[in-house]
Enzyme design. Structure first.
Site, PDB file in Angstrom:
ATOM      1  N   VAL A 194       0.732  -1.332  -0.299  1.00 28.24           N
ATOM      2  CA  VAL A 194       0.254   0.241   0.130  1.00 28.24           C
ATOM      3  C   VAL A 194       0.826   1.364   0.108  1.00 28.24           C
ATOM      4  O   VAL A 194       1.000   1.877  -1.037  1.00 28.24           O
ATOM      5  CB  VAL A 194      -1.148  -0.170   1.533  1.00 28.24           C
ATOM      6  CG1 VAL A 194      -1.955   1.052   0.978  1.00 28.24           C
ATOM      7  CG2 VAL A 194      -1.546  -1.197   1.386  1.00 28.24           C
TER       8      VAL A 194
ATOM      9  N   GLU B 269      -3.194 -17.057   1.936  1.00 26.71           N
ATOM     10  CA  GLU B 269      -2.406 -16.645   2.970  1.00 26.71           C
ATOM     11  C   GLU B 269      -1.776 -19.062   3.234  1.00 26.71           C
ATOM     12  O   GLU B 269      -2.987 -19.065   3.259  1.00 26.71           O
ATOM     13  CB  GLU B 269      -2.498 -15.942   4.293  1.00 26.71           C
ATOM     14  CG  GLU B 269      -2.577 -14.839   4.341  1.00 26.71           C
ATOM     15  CD  GLU B 269      -2.014 -13.881   3.983  1.00 26.71           C
ATOM     16  OE1 GLU B 269      -0.736 -14.741   3.756  1.00 26.71           O
ATOM     17  OE2 GLU B 269      -2.154 -12.677   3.189  1.00 26.71           O
TER      18      GLU B 269
ATOM     19  N   LYS C  83     -13.040  -5.322  11.105  1.00 23.77           N
ATOM     20  CA  LYS C  83     -13.809  -5.291  10.794  1.00 23.77           C
ATOM     21  C   LYS C  83     -15.412  -4.753  10.743  1.00 23.77           C
ATOM     22  O   LYS C  83     -15.729  -3.454  10.785  1.00 23.77           O
ATOM     23  CB  LYS C  83     -14.170  -5.791   9.035  1.00 23.77           C
ATOM     24  CG  LYS C  83     -13.030  -5.146   7.983  1.00 23.77           C
ATOM     25  CD  LYS C  83     -12.561  -6.212   6.764  1.00 23.77           C
ATOM     26  CE  LYS C  83     -11.020  -5.618   6.439  1.00 23.77           C
ATOM     27  NZ  LYS C  83     -10.661  -6.963   5.381  1.00 23.77           N
TER      28      LYS C  83
END
EC number: 1.1.1.3
Lengths: 429, 429
Positions: free
Chosen positions: B18, B191, B206
Site C-alpha cells: 500500500v 495465505e 472490520k
C-alpha cells in the site's frame, strides 16, 4: 464540555414530498444533529405558495409565502422546489446573503450547475447537492472527496427507477413495453405523461451532473446524447436473457480520447455485471477509477424519506463548515476536459437482421462491417431459417458511434437485407 | 487567483504494497492534489525498517529509519505499517506533535479505535481511516457524513475477499472447502496460514469498526462473536443454491432491543439480495437506515492501488481541513448504545436433520421448537427417505440466538434424530 454555540438558522424552500420529510427529520433528530454539527439547527421558516394548506406534521406557524424574505435571514437554505425558476434566483439570493445552500434540484443543476458552483465559490459558501443525482445514494461525496486522489475513467448509472422497473417487468413477465407502462401508470410507478422518464430526459439530467462531477467539466443537459426505452421490444428482452444479458437504461459519462462523452441509452449488460442485478425501482451507479478499480453505489433513487436523508446529510456538512470555518471542495479550480462530439462516443453494437436465406449473405454483411474499420466480436443465427428468411445477430467490438451507425445504415440498404430488426449497444463487457 | 499556500508536509510510515502506491500517487497526482487541497502536498519522508532495500519508483533519499523523528516534523502522517506497535505509539506521537493522521490499520482500530479517536479530538486534529474497513470502497465517509441526519439500523458486510472467493468457487464448481482452499493458496489468493481469513478474524476486526461507526459505540474485536467458514460443506452450498440462496461470510452490526450486536458468521442470503451476487474477491457492505432505506457499497476490498486510492482521498480531506481551518466529524460526542450480549443477537436458523423415517417425528421436532418460543417459517424434506432415514430442513423465523441454539441442542438429543447435519443462519430475508 464546549460552550453551546449559537443556533444556525435553516430555511426550507418547498414543502412537498421531500420538503415535509426534511422538516420532520430536522425536528425529530434535532439533538443528534446538534451534536454532530456542534451547534443547534433552527428551522426558521418554510416557503410555500399557499400557506393556508395544512401539511402533515409541519408547524403551520413556520409557513411563509415570502421566500425572498426567508433566504435573507438564513445561514443555510434548503431548496426542494424543483424546476428552474424561482429556484435559481432564490439560490443566487441565498449566496448573496452569505448563506450556504443544499439542493435536490437536478433540472437546475443539469441546466446551469457551473454558474451556481462559481457563484457559491465567489461568495465563499457551500453548494451541496447529494440528493440531486441518485436520491439517498451517497455518490457526490464519494466522488468529490473519497476519490479526490484518483482518476475516474467511466461512470455507468441506472438512475431512473421508472424505466428500470419497466425493463425489469418486461424481462420477468415477458410483456411488451406498452403493456408494462400502462400497468406502471395504474400503480402510480409511472407518471400520466411518462415522457421525461421513458425518453431518457430525467436520466440525461443526471448524466450531465455525473459527468460534471467525475471529470470537472462543464456538461449541461444539451450536451447529453439521449435515447429512451420506447423502442425496446419484448423480443429484444427475450433475446438478451437468452444470451446472458440484461437490458438497462444507462446514464454514461466517460473519458475518451476525444474528451468527455455523456450519453443515455438502453444497453445490453452481461448478467455477471454488478449493475445487471439491480432490479425494480432501485438505482445504482458503477464508477471505474484508475487506482480504486470498479466501485458501485446502490440504493433508493427517489422518494421523500430517502431523498430527505441525503439532504440532511448535506445540511450537517455545510453546517459544520460554518461552525468550524472552512467550506467544502471547490469545484471551479480543477483541470477541465473538452466535450467529445456525440458521434465520437466509443461503444459496441449488437444488431439483428432479417436477411435472405441464401449463400454469400454473411460475407456481404461482414464486408460492409470491415469497410467501416469495425471488427466483429460474434456473428450468429437466431433461430432456424424459415420461408427463405434467416435472422442474424452481429455483435461488434468497441468502435466510435459514428462508424457503427454508418455500418448499420449501409447494411440496412443491402438488397439481401430485409430489415434491421433491432440495434442495441453493449456496455460493461 | 489565490496566492499559493505553504506546502503541507506529509510523512509516510511504511512502504509495502500500500505504502509504495501511496508514495506513487502523491508524486504522480501532485498537481491535481494541490488544486484540490488548496496547497501543495510535500512527501517529506518514508519511514521503513531497512533503508538500504530498493523500492520500485520510490526516491531513496526519502527513506528514513527514524519514524519518531519523521512524525515530529509533519502536518499529516500516513500510517500503513499495520499491526499494533509501533503503529499505535507513532500515531499518538503524531497527534501530540499536532499532525493529522490517515491510517489503513484495521487491527489497531478494532483493538483500540476509541482511544485513538479521543486522542485525535483532544489534540484538535483528524484521524481518518477509510482504507481500514473495505479497501477502496468509500464507506466511512458516507456513514459519518452522508447519513449524519439518518439512523443506521443494520450493516451487513462481505468484507473478506479470500473467504468470498472460496465460497464462490465452492458454489460454481461444487468443490469441498479443503480443495478450494488448497487451490486458493496455490494461486496466492489465500495465505499459507489462512486462519485469520477462514476463521473470520479479519472480518471480525472490520465488524468492530463498522459497528463503532454505525452506532457511535465502543465496539472492540473482543466484543464480536465470530464463526468462520471451515465447517461449510459442499452439501450446504448445493442445498443453498437449490433453495435460491447464496452462502456468504457476513460481518453484521445491528441495533437490537438489547443494544448493539456485532458478529461474524456464514449466512444464507436470498439470491435476490444485492449481496448475494457479490462474487470473487470483491467486497460489499449493505447498510439499512431509517430514512434512506437500503444502501449498498461495492468494490475492491484489498490490494495496493485500491487501498492507496482510499488513503489519498483521506489525505486530501485532512489536508483541506488544515488549509481552510476546521476538522472532520468528532466521533466522541455522539450518543452511545450498550453492547448486546452475544446470545441476544436476533437471527433465524436453517438446520438440517437426519431423522428416523417414521410417523410422529415431525410433530416431536415441531414441539421442541415451539417450547423455545421459536416459530417455524418452513419445514420440508430434502430428497426422498431411504433406508429408514429422512432428511428434514427447518427454517425458523427470527428469534434470539440463545433460544435458537437451545432449540437445536434439544433437538439433537431426541432419540428419533440421528444427526444435526448442518446449522446455518439466514440473513437479509
Amino acid at each position: 464540555m464546549v460552550a453551546p454555540k449559537e443556533a444556525l438558522r435553516v430555511g426550507l424552500l418547498g414543502c412537498g414530498v421531500v420538503g415535509s420529510q426534511v422538516a420532520r427529520l430536522l425536528v425529530e433528530q434535532s439533538e443528534d444533529l446538534a451534536a454532530r454539527v456542534g451547534a443547534p439547527l433552527e428551522l426558521v421558516g418554510i416557503a410555500v405558495r399557499d400557506t393556508s394548506k395544512a401539511r402533515d406534521g409541519v408547524d403551520p406557524s413556520l409557513l411563509t409565502d415570502d421566500a425572498h424574505g426567508l433566504v435573507a435571514r438564513c445561514d443555510i437554505v434548503v431548496e426542494v422546489l424543483g424546476g428552474i425558476e424561482p429556484a435559481r434566483t432564490l439560490i443566487l439570493e441565498s449566496f448573496a446573503a452569505g448563506a450556504s445552500v443544499v439542493t435536490a434540484n437536478k433540472a437546475l443543476l443539469a441546466q446551469d450547475g457551473p454558474t451556481l458552483y462559481s457563484a457559491a465559490d465567489a461568495a465563499g459558501v457551500d453548494l451541496y447537492f447529494e440528493a440531486a443525482v441518485a436520491g439517498a445514494i451517497p455518490l457526490v461525496r464519494p466522488m468529490r472527496e473519497s476519490l479526490a486522489g484518483d482518476r475516474v475513467t467511466r461512470v455507468l448509472g441506472i438512475v431512473n427507477g421508472t424505466t428500470n422497473y419497466i425493463l425489469d417487468e418486461m424481462t420477468t413477465k415477458g410483456l411488451a413495453f406498452d403493456e408494462v407502462l400502462r400497468t406502471a401508470q395504474e400503480l402510480g410507478y409511472a407518471e400520466a405523461d411518462p415522457t421525461a422518464d421513458v425518453e431518457g430526459h430525467d436520466a440525461a439530467a443526471k448524466a450531465a451532473i455525473l459527468a460534471s462531477l467525475a471529470f470537472h467539466t462543464r456538461v449541461s443537459l444539451d450536451d447529453v446524447a439521449c435515447e429512451g426505452i420506447t423502442k425496446i421490444s419484448a423480443d429484444d428482452v427475450a433475446w438478451a436473457t437468452e444470451t446472458g444479458h440484461a437490458i438497462k437504461l444507462l446514464a454514461i459519462a466517460e473519458l475518451t480520447d476525444a474528451g468527455v462523452s455523456a450519453r443515455v441509452h438502453p444497453a445490453l449488460l452481461p448478467s455477471r455485471h454488478p449493475l445487471a442485478g439491480v432490479g425494480g425501482a432501485f438505482n445504482a451507479v458503477f464508477v471505474e477509477a484508475e487506482a480504486a478499480g470498479p466501485l458501485m453505489f446502490y440504493g433508493q433513487g427517489a422518494g421523500g424519506a430517502p431523498t430527505a436523508s441525503a439532504v440532511i446529510g448535506d445540511v450537517v456538512s455545510v453546517a459544520r463548515h460554518r461552525v468550524l470555518g472552512g467550506k467544502g471542495p471547490d469545484e471551479s479550480s480543477y483541470a477541465s476536459h473538452p466535450l467529445a462530439p456525440a458521434d465520437a462516443a466509443v461503444t459496441s453494437y449488437q444488431f439483428r437482421l432479417r436477411v435472405d436465406d441464401k449463400p454469400g449473405v454473411l460475407a456481404r454483411v461482414a464486408q460492409v462491417v470491415a469497410e467501416h474499420s469495425v471488427s466483429i466480436e460474434a456473428m450468429r443465427q437466431q433461430g432456424t431459417p424459415a420461408g427463405g428468411v434467416a435472422n442474424l445477430v452481429l455483435t461488434t467490438h468497441r468502435a466510435p458511434e459514428a462508424a457503427l451507425a454508418a455500418t448499420v445504415a449501409e447494411i440496412a440498404g443491402l438488397d439481401v437485407v430485409q430489415e434491421v430488426t433491432s440495434v442495441l449497444r453493449v456496455e460493461g463487457a
